[in-house]
Design an enzyme around this catalytic site. Structure first.
Site, PDB file in Angstrom:
ATOM      1  CD  GLU A 187       1.071   4.423   8.809  1.00  0.00           C
ATOM      2  OE1 GLU A 187      -0.048   3.935   8.285  1.00  0.00           O
ATOM      3  OE2 GLU A 187       2.091   4.711   7.898  1.00  0.00           O
ATOM      4  CE  LYS A 192      -2.790   4.735   5.794  1.00  0.00           C
ATOM      5  NZ  LYS A 192      -1.512   3.906   5.738  1.00  0.00           N
ATOM      6  CB  CYS A 195       0.931   7.097   6.096  1.00  0.00           C
ATOM      7  SG  CYS A 195       2.270   6.316   5.041  1.00  0.00           S
TER       8      CYS A 195
END
Length: 276
Positions: free
Chosen positions: A44, A116, A158
């Protein structure tokens, strides 16, 4: 005939300048490709890691015409690999960005994008408080793409790793591999990183590839590192036991996914229930 795929996870310590971050990554990417990896993933915030909102927004533009994305596309083509750029900030308008993954195929074309979904809004104490949603526009769509050797790759980023329903959906859609590029904080990484990754691998009966940011960054943030590759039974196939830049490589027997799912079909989901 078994389906064997060699993969790599690259650990970085990205700073404020995308070109410098790419220069840091290149020797590790070449090392992975020389070792025979056909799928290589970076963390990320590979393009830029900057928690200063105004500085970051001032330096981010739209995807179209971005010179760094073009450079990463050329890298995939040069190395002849499937290359997952773990994520970069892409202008979304209205003072926000997307935290977006890009999967490049060996021709240098974008095979998939993923924004995300779950944003890191937490209060850890000790001065570590994060409001990713202040800057990032959350995604709304899970992404599964066919990659090398027909492997189906699920894309996450993440903090997504804490939300099991996303991973269950990817598994039910047939994911063989789930990527978790990350920039975990040190406290949460030390406490939860390996446990969460192994749990997601076991629950989905899929391989998990988790390239991480590690160490003290230019913006003052510290990240956990400890990149990992895990098999569908929850076994750690490769890992870094530190937060320095580096690379890990593992051979995946993709047939293990079907074998694990045949043994324990919990990945399909349980019975419906009411309440509480």
């Amino acid at each position: 005939m078994t389906r064997k795929l060699r993969v790599a996870a690259v650990q970085l310590r990205s700073g404020l300048e995308p070109a410098a971050n790419r220069a840091q990554a290149m020797p590790l990417l070449r090392e992975a490709a020389t070792a025979g990896a056909r799928f290589i993933a970076t963390p990320e915030n590979t393009l830029r890691l900057d928690r200063d909102r105004q500085r970051m927004l001032a330096s981010v533009g739209p995807e179209e015409g971005d010179p760094e994305l073009k450079a990463w596309a050329r890298t995939a083509q040069e190395l002849g690999v499937w290359l997952l750029l773990g994520s970069g900030a892409i202008a979304a308008g209205a003072g926000k960005v997307f935290n977006r993954s890009f999967l490049f195929n060996p021709d240098g074309r974008v095979a998939a994008r993923y924004d995300k979904i779950n944003l890191f809004d937490v209060t850890l104490g000790g001065g570590e408080n994060y409001r990713e949603s202040d800057t990032v526009e959350g995604g709304s769509k899970a992404v599964l793409v066919e990659g090398p050797m027909g492997a189906k790759i699920g894309l996450t980023i993440c903090y997504d790793v804490r939300f099991a329903p996303l991973y269950a959906a990817l598994a039910r859609a047939g994911a063989d591999i789930i990527a978790v590029p990350a920039a975990f904080t040190v406290p949460t990484g030390e406490a939860h990183w390996e446990t969460l990754l192994r749990a997601r691998a076991i629950e989905t009966a899929a391989f998990v590839i988790a390239p991480a940011q590690g160490g003290r960054h230019e913006d003052g943030r510290a990240t956990w590192g400890h990149s990992m590759i895990i098999d569908p039974w929850g076994k750690v196939l490769a890992k870094l036991d530190h937060d320095e830049p580096g690379v890990i490589v593992a051979d995946l027997d993709l047939d293990q996914v079907a074998a694990a799912r045949a043994k324990i079909p919990a990945w399909q989901g349980g019975r419906d229930f009411a309440g509480p």
